[in-house]
Design an enzyme around this catalytic site. Sequence first.
Site, short mmCIF file in Angstrom:
data_model
loop_
_atom_site.label_atom_id
_atom_site.label_comp_id
_atom_site.label_asym_id
_atom_site.label_seq_id
_atom_site.Cartn_x
_atom_site.Cartn_y
_atom_site.Cartn_z
N CYS A 19 -82.97 30.24 27.27
CA CYS A 19 -83.50 31.44 27.90
C CYS A 19 -83.86 31.01 29.31
CB CYS A 19 -84.73 31.99 27.18
SG CYS A 19 -85.44 33.37 28.09
N CYS A 45 -87.42 32.66 30.46
CA CYS A 45 -88.69 32.21 29.85
C CYS A 45 -88.38 31.40 28.60
CB CYS A 45 -89.63 33.37 29.59
SG CYS A 45 -88.84 34.81 28.86
N SER A 46 -88.60 31.96 27.42
CA SER A 46 -88.40 31.16 26.21
C SER A 46 -88.02 32.05 25.03
CB SER A 46 -89.67 30.39 25.89
OG SER A 46 -90.76 31.29 25.77
N CYS A 47 -87.23 33.12 25.26
CA CYS A 47 -86.85 34.02 24.18
C CYS A 47 -86.10 33.24 23.10
CB CYS A 47 -85.99 35.16 24.72
SG CYS A 47 -86.92 36.16 25.91
FE FE Z 1 -87.31 34.42 27.46
#
Ligand code: FE
Length: 206
Positions: A110, A113-115
């Site tokens: 991602c 961010c950190s999906c």
């Molecule tokens: Fe994300």
Amino acid sequence: MPDDVHDSKHAHSVLPSDPTLRVKALETLLIRKGLIDPTALDAIIDTYQNKIGPKNGAKVIARAWSDLAFYDRLISDATGAVADLGFHGRQGEHIIALQNTNEIHNMVVCTLCSCYPWPLLGIPPTWYKSDAYRARTVREPRKVLAEFGVALPSETSVRVWDSTAELRYLVVPQRPKGTKGWREEQLAALITRDSMIGTGFPKDAQ
Ligand code: FE
């Protein structure tokens, strides 16, 4: 990720990172205002970190390896297929399954961010959230894979998928050789978290 990736940030490592501090400040404020209950937060984190982990994802892959109809459904409608096994919920509303073959190796990041597909893999590992992984996976995926110990033949193409708040990906790794006739529970034990992100392979059959 190896240490050299983090060297440039060494001077900052004494203090938590900016996002960590911001999250802590926000959490403190919300608790003080009585808008969230810290025990509820702890329960949610415990659920995704310890109770789910990557175990649900491993069950999905083991089923796909064992049942061709399920495999086909997983590839055409992963959200529906995993819901049939009882896996759904926040951060897993729209899931796409990516088929690893001899020709194509899929890898998930991602960049924003950190999906991550929480209902299947739990909470993302720290490296998945790092600036280095997010930037370098797009620029030099093969190099990043090599650092994870994933060596691919030159004829295998690497495909990088960028997760978003709307779409989460699940890599379906290739079934290890020597597992013909294995039960789903046995197969699930071979499936690692990283193999479902694309930064690892399943364990070898013993
Ligand atoms: Fe994300």
